[in-house]
Write an enzyme that holds these catalytic residues in place. Sequence first.
Site, PDB file in Angstrom:
ATOM      1  N   ASP A 249       0.817  -1.206   0.000  1.00 26.04           N
ATOM      2  CA  ASP A 249       0.000   0.000   0.000  1.00 26.04           C
ATOM      3  C   ASP A 249       0.853   1.260   0.000  1.00 26.04           C
ATOM      4  O   ASP A 249       2.066   1.218   0.204  1.00 26.04           O
ATOM      5  CB  ASP A 249      -0.896   0.019   1.238  1.00 26.04           C
ATOM      6  CG  ASP A 249      -2.066  -0.952   1.126  1.00 26.04           C
ATOM      7  OD1 ASP A 249      -2.334  -1.422   0.010  1.00 26.04           O
ATOM      8  OD2 ASP A 249      -2.694  -1.239   2.164  1.00 26.04           O
ATOM      9  N   LYS A 271      -3.616   3.448  -2.500  1.00 17.96           N
ATOM     10  CA  LYS A 271      -4.883   4.156  -2.665  1.00 17.96           C
ATOM     11  C   LYS A 271      -4.839   5.439  -1.857  1.00 17.96           C
ATOM     12  O   LYS A 271      -4.272   5.491  -0.771  1.00 17.96           O
ATOM     13  CB  LYS A 271      -6.057   3.313  -2.158  1.00 17.96           C
ATOM     14  CG  LYS A 271      -6.304   2.024  -2.922  1.00 17.96           C
ATOM     15  CD  LYS A 271      -7.443   1.261  -2.280  1.00 17.96           C
ATOM     16  CE  LYS A 271      -7.661  -0.073  -2.960  1.00 17.96           C
ATOM     17  NZ  LYS A 271      -8.728  -0.845  -2.300  1.00 17.96           N
ATOM     18  N   GLY A 302      -0.340  -1.056   5.774  1.00 18.35           N
ATOM     19  CA  GLY A 302      -0.009  -0.223   6.921  1.00 18.35           C
ATOM     20  C   GLY A 302      -0.875  -0.570   8.109  1.00 18.35           C
ATOM     21  O   GLY A 302      -2.035  -0.967   7.968  1.00 18.35           O
ATOM     22  N   ALA A 333      -2.457   1.399  13.724  1.00 17.71           N
ATOM     23  CA  ALA A 333      -2.010   2.789  13.689  1.00 17.71           C
ATOM     24  C   ALA A 333      -2.440   3.565  14.937  1.00 17.71           C
ATOM     25  O   ALA A 333      -1.692   4.392  15.453  1.00 17.71           O
ATOM     26  CB  ALA A 333      -2.537   3.471  12.430  1.00 17.71           C
ATOM     27  N   MET A 385      -8.956   8.091   8.702  1.00 18.07           N
ATOM     28  CA  MET A 385      -9.472   8.693   7.460  1.00 18.07           C
ATOM     29  C   MET A 385     -10.525   9.762   7.767  1.00 18.07           C
ATOM     30  O   MET A 385     -11.581   9.834   7.125  1.00 18.07           O
ATOM     31  CB  MET A 385     -10.058   7.600   6.556  1.00 18.07           C
ATOM     32  CG  MET A 385      -9.039   6.552   6.145  1.00 18.07           C
ATOM     33  SD  MET A 385      -9.759   5.096   5.345  1.00 18.07           S
ATOM     34  CE  MET A 385     -10.475   4.234   6.761  1.00 18.07           C
ATOM     35  N   GLY A 414       2.591   9.460  12.260  1.00 17.76           N
ATOM     36  CA  GLY A 414       2.898   8.888  13.565  1.00 17.76           C
ATOM     37  C   GLY A 414       3.995   7.839  13.522  1.00 17.76           C
ATOM     38  O   GLY A 414       4.048   7.022  12.603  1.00 17.76           O
TER      39      GLY A 414
END
Length: 469
Positions: A249, A271, A302, A333, A385, A414
């Site tokens: 990604d 993307k 990710g 994340a 997002m 981050g």
Amino acid sequence: MQSFPVFLKLDGAPVLLAGGGDAATAKLRLLLAAKARVTIVTPAPEAELAELARTAGATLISREFSTPDLENKKLVIVATENEANDRGIAEAARAAGVTVNVVDRPALSDFTMPAIVERGPVTVAISTGGAAPVLARQVRGLIETALPKNLGDLAGFIDSFRGAVKSVLPTATQRRKFWDRFLSSAAARQVLSGDEGAARRDMLALLNRSAAGEVTGRVAIVGAGPGDPELLTRKAHRLLQEADVIVHDRLVSDDILDLARRDARRVYVGKARSAHFRTQDQINRILTEEAGAGHLVVRLKGGDPFVFGRGGEEADHLRAAGIEVEIVPGITAATGCAAAAGFPLTHRDHASAVTFLSGQGREGGEADIDWRLLAQARHTLAVYMGIDTARQARTRLIAHGRSPETPVAIVENGTLPNQRVIRGRLADLPDLLEREAVASPALIFIGEVTGDPIARTAETAIERLALAL
């Protein structure tokens, strides 16, 4: 590269060891493990060295070194721990054409002794060229913890099948691919777990399928973590070293990709909002075709592939196509970025719940969310997002009762060197994002835990005092 790394065969070779203290004893153990024929010269051997020489059958000569001691020797190790003596023996060895190492004196040595990790026939040597032996020992410790304790058994298992594999697969390319498949197979894992009987059965089945041309690949859906390569799991790192193809990604950093096998083929399928380089259907097709060609495919995502990463959709598609799938979680994340920014997601005094939510719906619109539930106090929200929908989120949370003064933190990039943490309050969230020109990747955290740590501590102290009164 300052020195050329080699492994020297010493089985039965005559080696001279000069010295009788602790350093000489340590080197004697290594030489005996390599099955060298050792002669020790020292005027005052310590008891431990003398006993080790006696039990191992090494020759111990209790006197000072003399030049004839070098005769017919393949190697000399000097450990007298006296600089003048060390220098004199090293110069004599070099004049006689014998390769010499002087313990802790790299300037007098033809080669340096590495730090060693040993797993049966598998030996790892770490060297700093004599510049920092302590650092080499620390690296050895890291490798010791990373290598399975039964790795030597796996090497012996492979050796026992080399002849059979060569007879069935005549070309070197076929054999290399077979061994790559084996090392990522259940049979290899069974050897490492100690179940060699089951491993042999699975190995024979794998070999028979390969002989019949029935080559099937597999896909590992792997979480790359929030960005810092040191936050990769050991399994993720191992699979990157084994992969034939890496499908990755946009949020996977170059530093992480650099950990992959050098000849692995990389396929970018990144993307971004309204800018899909590949559709999800195209990605599914790539994974299916590459695995169908017999490749080990790492689908690298990710964060964690099962947290807003569509890993579940891809796994379902692959299983429906009859392709073996392995899931390797990563540090998601939200947890990684919160830790890097220095605030908790839950806290006994400030947050008893945390929710991960997407700021976008299925087709890029607003997500279908129960804002009444999320607006409760003592509840941390980690919004993925969420940059483009922050205004709607702010409005709905306040409308359902969340205080406009609720602290927020935005973590951009981050865990990476260019990480940025921006703090404010819920009422100002959209303006804060615009004013600071926040760009993806960024997570939005909403909740009391994101506030200033000193303020949180003071607030807690006041609350406890009020309760006491």
